[in-house]
Motif scaffolding. Structure first.
Motif, short mmCIF file in Angstrom:
data_model
loop_
_atom_site.label_atom_id
_atom_site.label_comp_id
_atom_site.label_asym_id
_atom_site.label_seq_id
_atom_site.Cartn_x
_atom_site.Cartn_y
_atom_site.Cartn_z
N ASP A 139 -8.88 -6.30 -14.32
CA ASP A 139 -7.77 -6.05 -13.40
C ASP A 139 -7.86 -4.67 -12.76
O ASP A 139 -7.67 -4.52 -11.54
N ARG A 194 -10.83 -4.60 -10.27
CA ARG A 194 -10.52 -5.34 -9.04
C ARG A 194 -9.64 -4.51 -8.11
O ARG A 194 -9.83 -4.51 -6.88
N ALA A 195 -8.68 -3.80 -8.68
CA ALA A 195 -7.80 -2.96 -7.86
C ALA A 195 -8.59 -1.84 -7.18
O ALA A 195 -8.36 -1.53 -6.00
N ARG A 196 -9.53 -1.24 -7.92
CA ARG A 196 -10.36 -0.17 -7.34
C ARG A 196 -11.29 -0.72 -6.26
O ARG A 196 -11.52 -0.07 -5.23
N LEU A 197 -11.84 -1.90 -6.49
CA LEU A 197 -12.71 -2.51 -5.49
C LEU A 197 -11.92 -2.83 -4.23
O LEU A 197 -12.42 -2.65 -3.11
N GLU A 198 -10.70 -3.30 -4.40
CA GLU A 198 -9.86 -3.59 -3.24
C GLU A 198 -9.52 -2.31 -2.49
O GLU A 198 -9.47 -2.30 -1.25
N GLU A 199 -9.33 -1.23 -3.22
CA GLU A 199 -9.00 0.05 -2.59
C GLU A 199 -10.17 0.59 -1.79
O GLU A 199 -9.99 1.08 -0.65
N HIS A 200 -11.38 0.53 -2.34
CA HIS A 200 -12.54 1.17 -1.69
C HIS A 200 -13.39 0.19 -0.88
O HIS A 200 -14.11 0.62 0.04
N GLN A 201 -13.34 -1.09 -1.21
CA GLN A 201 -14.03 -2.15 -0.47
C GLN A 201 -15.49 -1.79 -0.13
O GLN A 201 -15.87 -1.75 1.04
#
Length: 375
Positions: free
Chosen positions: A260, A263-270
């Motif tokens: 979780d 995933r939040a960090r990946l969504e933030e930095h993409q």
């Protein structure tokens, strides 16, 4: 499951130090994993200490079983995040190949003995094993693994050693320690899976050994939370089954937390691809709450288990064995195998030879050379 765009792709690997044709039925990362599993250094891990010496009990973890547990956890998390499972497994299985006998006590001894000869870092030694010391192939030394696996194995590196690596291999695995960038997401995941694995299995082994008790674990909120969950579902549970179920729940929650939070960090930095992910801040991580809980558990284990008087006593004997072995081989290189005895870099040759030993071989060699039986 299809890998995500930010995952390491074997068909986009930065390649091997020595060019080889691709295997017809395996990706490059699968091939790396297979080479690691068949290596001599991997087999030796079964007789290398994690916390307890191999002869102290048949069921305590060794470096081999620890590596297998890291690989299992890593693959589970990688699948949910769309990362390359084969690369995660390869890094996990190889990350301790350079570890000394007798666990971290061995590293400390070799670093002290090598203080005036370049020092000793077990992560760097793992890279030396896969780059130079394994002898399985006619065209080259080492296992000739891909850049991505080698990058993941080199978890830590001093600036001095990074500069030496960069001079020998410009743009290679030492570069990120100079530039301050990150390794692949798969390598980041292995670092965290390593922590999750040893925290959990050291609780298990510590209780099994009798050095820590369930009562002492009352001081660890991360453990008591899941022990209480177990007791709420299975009232009256006691002993090993209570311990195992509590650890199982703790492991699962840590895995879900990593998924979780990452995933939040990946969504933030993409990050668009694996190289862009390397230029981001660390992306594979715990939530702040789980990071604090894991840190509290590590502090508990350090105080109550790793510095337990019984462990300290064993550590002191292990250090004596390796210190005296080091000086004996430096004085008489011919006591080593010819491949090491004939090298010009005597002190590094001795460090390479000792670091490759299993616990029991080191004990036998020490007794042969000194006439003392320490264990």
């Amino acid at each position: 499951m299809t890998n995500a765009p930010y995952a390491s792709q074997p068909d986009r690997s930065r390649g091997r130090r020595h060019a080889e044709p691709s295997a017809p039925t395996r990706s490059d990362f699968q091939r790396d994993r297979d080479r690691i599993v068949h290596s001599t250094a991997f087999r030796r891990l079964v007789y290398k200490t994690q916390v307890f010496l191999n002869h102290e009990g048949d069921l305590f973890r060794t470096r081999l079983t620890h590596s297998l547990e890291v690989a299992q956890l890593g693959r589970s998390i990688a699948r949910s995040l769309g990362l390359n499972e084969d690369l995660v497994e390869a890094v996990a299985l190889a990350h301790d190949l350079g570890h000394t006998p007798f666990g971290h006590a061995g590293q400390d001894v070799l670093n002290e003995c090598m203080a005036e000869h370049g020092g000793f870092e077990h992560n760097l030694q793992s890279l030396r094993v896969i780059d130079e010391l394994e002898e399985r192939y006619l065209p080259f030394n080492g296992l000739n693994l891909t850049f991505e696996t080698r990058e993941g194995v080199l978890k830590h590196c001093s600036k001095r050693n990074a500069e030496l690596l960069e001079a020998a291999e410009p743009g290679g695995v030492g570069r990120r320690f100079i530039e301050g960038t990150q390794p692949s997401l798969e390598a980041q995941l292995c670092n965290l899976a390593d922590e999750i694995a040893y925290n959990a299995h050291d609780i298990d082994d510590g209780v099994r050994s009798g050095l820590i008790t369930l009562e002492q674990l009352e001081a660890v909120p991360l453990f008591t939370r899941f022990r209480d969950e177990t007791l709420a579902e299975f009232a009256g549970a006691t002993g090993r089954r209570l311990l195992f179920d509590s650890i199982r729940r703790m492991l699962s929650q840590q895995v879900y937390d990593v998924i979780d939070a990452t995933r939040a960090r990946l969504e933030e930095h993409q990050p668009a691809d694996a190289d862009e992910a390397r230029r981001c801040p660390p992306l594979v991580r715990f939530s702040p709450e789980m990071r604090e809980a894991s840190t509290q558990l590590k502090r508990f284990l350090f105080k109550e288990l790793y510095r337990h008087p019984q462990v300290n006593e064993t550590t002191a004997r292990a250090k004596q064995v390796l210190t005296e072995l080091f000086h004996a081989y430096v004085a008489s290189p011919s006591e080593m195998k010819p491949a090491y005895a004939q090298r010009d870099d005597r002190h590094r040759a001795v460090a390479d030879y000792i670091s490759g030993m299993t616990d029991r071989f080191a004990v036998r060699e020490h007794e042969r050379l000194t006439g003392q039986r320490i264990f």
